[in-house]
Structures are given as structure tokens and as C-alpha cells.
Enzyme design. Structure first.
Site, PDB file in Angstrom:
ATOM      1  N   SER A   1       0.788  -1.262   0.140  1.00 50.57           N
ATOM      2  CA  SER A   1      -0.120   0.038   0.028  1.00 50.57           C
ATOM      3  C   SER A   1       0.940   1.202  -0.069  1.00 50.57           C
ATOM      4  CB  SER A   1      -0.951  -0.225   1.218  1.00 50.57           C
ATOM      5  OG  SER A   1      -2.133   1.156   1.114  1.00 50.57           O
TER       6      SER A   1
ATOM      7  N   ASP B   1      -2.606   6.338  -3.657  1.00 49.40           N
ATOM      8  CA  ASP B   1      -1.634   5.616  -2.767  1.00 49.40           C
ATOM      9  C   ASP B   1      -0.801   4.428  -3.598  1.00 49.40           C
ATOM     10  OD1 ASP B   1      -3.713   3.670  -2.719  1.00 49.40           O
ATOM     11  OD2 ASP B   1      -2.873   3.443  -0.426  1.00 49.40           O
TER      12      ASP B   1
ATOM     13  N   ASP C   1      -5.821   2.120  -3.230  1.00 45.64           N
ATOM     14  CA  ASP C   1      -7.072   1.982  -2.474  1.00 45.64           C
ATOM     15  C   ASP C   1      -7.493   3.156  -1.804  1.00 45.64           C
ATOM     16  OD1 ASP C   1      -5.265   1.765  -0.532  1.00 45.64           O
ATOM     17  OD2 ASP C   1      -6.188  -0.027   0.337  1.00 45.64           O
TER      18      ASP C   1
ATOM     19  N   ASP D   1      -0.953   0.985  -3.929  1.00 47.83           N
ATOM     20  CA  ASP D   1      -1.842   0.091  -4.475  1.00 47.83           C
ATOM     21  C   ASP D   1      -3.459   0.607  -4.940  1.00 47.83           C
ATOM     22  OD1 ASP D   1      -3.009   0.737  -1.875  1.00 47.83           O
ATOM     23  OD2 ASP D   1      -3.446  -1.509  -1.711  1.00 47.83           O
TER      24      ASP D   1
END
Length: 455
Positions: free
Chosen positions: A108, A248, A252, A250
Site C-alpha cells: 500500500s 497511494d 485503494d 496500491d
């Protein structure tokens, strides 16, 4: 909160320093054990279970992806390899492709040296604590007794590049119009959204400038992205655009920047989209689900606009659990994890960005105007090392000091004292109308905690 004492899984999957604590050997074992647990209820006995696997742009992603795929194949599970793609895209595609499970290789918003493994069930939701516990039990068995098929019993891996286009088409269907003529700035964090931004926002008709869209395996989240929005704020002001959107690593999370370069965080995004949905009669129970870390200014703005809030523990998984339990369709975190349950099973930065831009287009208002009702109070968080965090949290003198501070606030501020979930720390968080009051109240409580710390 979890009733299980989990060794490998944290609040967002298994994480560690790639090739140090999160090794390819562990990834292989997670493929075998996780695959066995998640596909044991596969419906068709004549067809091999299928797991889809994606990753972000970290240099270690390919190594860990190959390792976990080998684990899946070794227990007779077929794999669809998506390549670089966002975490919410994996959650969406698990359902869309009717796969038995999904995996994303990502850490992340963490630095490039870290990586992680997130599992999704066949419903597109993150795993329950119970399932994670069952996987850990298998991981820790002294002997691996899982099946080892051979020949045609082994799984097969196939690339599935079409997954990205399926996901982008889904996103576009979540708003009933194009975004022709909107001028925006986009920050891909050199992560999983990097290759998607131009495709999505060009198709929707926006004019855009970008940064953080040249990943090299090592620069993910490095000075860019939702945890580092300063560069985007400068880009917004330099290019005279209507909004900046920072994702960010990833994909999400979303943190926005208004036309003046001011940060619009998750609290403000939830308020803006929640108010719009509520005015349309589409916000279930006139309420938004948020964590205890949301700012008091957010709660006040909701109340002033005929909405309420439900508070959960910190972590988007707890937000989603509450949304399912009490049937709510909007929730999220100050950090920018926003969940639109009408469309998604997890936080989705791109989906959130489209909803925010749609509100701007439909209302004809600037982002600064839409965010203005949320007056973010100054906040301070202090972490104090203690011998017994539960005991100190419930100490009579600590409780008395908190009550004294709350009485002085007279409803215009907030105190939150909570133990860390992973470290011997007690966290003291205070919000008040001025920074001077925040400092005063925080130190007042922190000093009592330190006296009682047992250290």
C-alpha cells in the site's frame, strides 16, 4: 476487534520487509495454505479452483508473485495473473470473473522495501479473522500434509491482461455522465494506478496533468502519492486546475487537493459525497460510517447537514464490517480509504475520485466550496510507552484527568485515549479549536499517563 491472536496477518494482510521478513519461501507456503483454505468449498468438482493474482509496482512484487503462484499451482489451483493492477481492481475481478479467491501483492502506502500479501474471498471481501487464523494454523504445522498432485493435477497459470480494461469499464459506469472539460492534476504515487490514470481520465474527457506515473520499482510513494500531497498541491497551483487527486501505492486511497492547493482529506471527501448522496435520497439511514480517528469538525459538519455517523475501530476492514452489519453504503477513514458499498467491497481511490468529480460537475461548485463546511480542528497525537496499556488506560487518575479536560472543552473538542494494537503504547489524541489548547490539553493528559506508566 479480532478475538484471534494472529501471528502473520495484520489489519491489512501479511506484511514485512521483502526478502527479509516477507520471503519468497513464506509466500510459497501462503499460496499452498491459503489456496487450500480458500478453495476448499469450490463448487465444481470437475473444474480446478481459480485464483487471480495482481501486484503493485515494487521491485519485489515479481519475486513474491511468482512464489505465491507456485504455491497455488502446487495444490492444483489454476491462476490468472493480472500483472500490475490496483487492489480494488483485484477485489472487483474476483467477483466479475467468478474466481474462488484473489491475491494482491502490495504494501500500500509503505516504502518500496516493504511488501505484503492481501487475500480476498470469492465475494471480493477481505478475509475474516477466522479464515486468517485457519491459514495460520496450517502455516505453523510441523509437517505439510496438503495435497501434492502431479501431471494434469497441477494448476496452470495464464496471463489475463484484459482485467484492467474490465475494471476501467466498471469504473466509468459508476457515474451517469462524462467529465468533459474538467481540468485536473493526477498523482499516481509511482504505484499501481500509474498506468491506468491516462486511460481512465482521457476516456472521460478530462484535461489533465500528471506526476508520479513513472514507476521504476523503487520510487513507489517516494515523495508522491496520498501520504505526500505537497508536490501535487504545487502542480495544482502551477497549472490552474480545478482539483488534484493523489492515490497511494496500491490505489485503494484518495487524498484530494482543491483549486487553491489546500488538502481535502478523507473526512472532507466523505462529507462532500455523503451530503450529495443524502440530498438525492441515496445515503442509507442518513449516516456515514467512520473510524474514531475522524476529526470532530467532520462530525459537526455531518450534524449541521442532517446526517449522523457511526464510529468504528481504526482500519478500513472494521468500517466495512460495520457497513455490512448495519446496512450502510458510505464509510471510510481520514486517510482516504473511502468505501462506496453500492459498487465496491473495499476502499477504491479511482472510484472515489470519480464520485468526487461527479459531485463537482453536478453542483457546479468549486472543491473548496464543497469542503468548506468541514472545519478541521487542530489535532495532536502522542504515543507513550507503558508497562501495561490496558491497566493504564483504565487507571482512575488517568480517567479523572480526561474527564477534567473534557469538562474544560465543554463539547468544543475531543479526547481519545486508546492502546496500540501491536506495541506497548498508549496513544493520546486531542482535538481543540486552537493549537495552543491542543498542546495544553495533550500534555496535561500525557503527563498523568507518564507518571502512571510503570517505567
Amino acid at each position: 476487534m479480532s478475538e484471534f491472536n494472529l501471528k502473520y496477518f495484520g489489519t491489512d494482510g501479511v506484511r514485512g520487509v521483502a526478502n527479509k521478513t516477507l520471503t519468497p519461501e513464506l509466500a510459497f507456503r501462503l499460496g499452498r495454505t491459503g489456496g487450500a483454505i480458500l478453495t476448499r468449498h469450490a463448487n465444481d468438482e470437475n473444474k480446478k479452483p481459480v485464483v487471480i493474482v495482481g501486484r503493485d509496482t515494487r521491485i519485489s512484487g515479481e519475486m513474491l508473485q511468482q512464489a505465491i503462484i507456485a504455491g497455488f499451482l502446487s495444490v492444483g489451483i489454476d491462476v490468472l495473473r493480472l500483472g500490475v493492477i490496483t487492489t480494488p481492481a483485484v477485489a472487483f475481478l474476483v467477483q466479475n470473473l467468478e474466481a474462488d479467491a484473489g491475491v494482491q501483492i502490495t504494501a500500500s502506502h509503505n516504502p518500496a522495501a516493504d511488501n505484503g500479501i492481501k487475500f480476498f474471498g470469492n465475494d471480493g471481501f477481505k478475509l475474516s479473522d477466522q479464515l486468517e487464523y485457519e491459514i495460520e494454523q496450517l502455516l505453523d504445522e510441523s509437517e505439510d500434509t496438503l495435497p501434492r498432485p502431479s501431471a494434469d493435477g497441477l494448476g496452470v497459470v495464464n496471463n489475463y491482461p484484459e482485467g484492467v480494461q474490465k475494471y476501467l469499464e466498471f469504473l466509468q459506469k459508476t457515474i451517469p455522465t462524462d467529465l468533459n472539460g474538467m481540468r485536473i492534476a493526477l498523482d499516481g504515487a509511482n504505484g499501481a494506478t500509474s498506468g491506468l490514470l491516462a486511460r481512465l481520465f482521457a476516456d472521460l474527457g478530462t484535461d489533465f496533468v500528471t506526476l508520479g506515473t513513472e514507476p521504476n520499482g523503487l520510487n513507489i510513494n517516494d515523495g508522491v502519492g496520498s501520504t505526500n500531497p505537497a508536490a501535487l498541491a504545487e502542480l495544482v497551483k502551477e497549472n490552474d486546475v480545478q482539483a488534484g487527486l493523489a492515490f497511494d501505492g496500491d490505489g485503494d486511497r484518495l487524498i484530494a487537493v482543491d483549486e487553491n492547493g489546500e488538502i481535502v482529506d478523507g473526512d472532507k471527501i466523505m462529507f462532500i459525497t455523503g451530503k450529495f448522496l443524502n440530498e438525492q435520497g441515496r445515503l442509507k439511514h442518513n449516516a456515514v460510517v467512520s473510524t474514531v480517528m475522524s476529526n470532530i469538525g467532520f462530525y459537526k459538519a455531518l450534524a449541521e447537514n442532517d446526517m449522523t455517523s457511526i464510529k468504528t475501530a481504526v482500519g478500513d476492514r472494521y468500517v466495512m464490517e460495520e457497513m455490512i452489519k448495519s446496512d450502510h453504503n458510505l464509510g471510510g477513514e481520514q486517510s482516504g480509504h473511502i468505501i462506496f458499498r453500492d459498487w465496491a467491497t473495499t476502499g477504491d481511490g479511482l472510484l472515489t475520485a470519480l464520485q468526487l468529480l461527479y459531485v463537482m460537475k453536478e453542483t457546479g461548485k468549486k472543491l473548496s466550496e464543497l469542503a468548506a463546511p468541514v472545519h478541521i480542528y487542530p489535532q495532536k497525537l502522542v504515543n507513550i510507552t507503558v508497562a501495561d496499556k490496558e491497566e493504564i488506560q483504565h487507571d482512575p487518575d488517568v480517567i479523572a484527568k480526561i474527564a477534567e479536560v473534557e469538562a474544560q472543552m465543554a463539547g468544543d473538542g475531543r479526547v481519545l485515549v486508546r492502546p496500540s494494537g501491536t506495541e506497548p503504547l498508549l496513544r493520546v489524541m486531542v482535538e481543540a479549536p486552537t493549537q495552543e489548547l491542543v498542546e495544553k490539553y495533550t500534555e496535561s493528559i500525557a503527563n498523568v499517563v507518564r507518571e502512571k506508566s510503570g517505567l
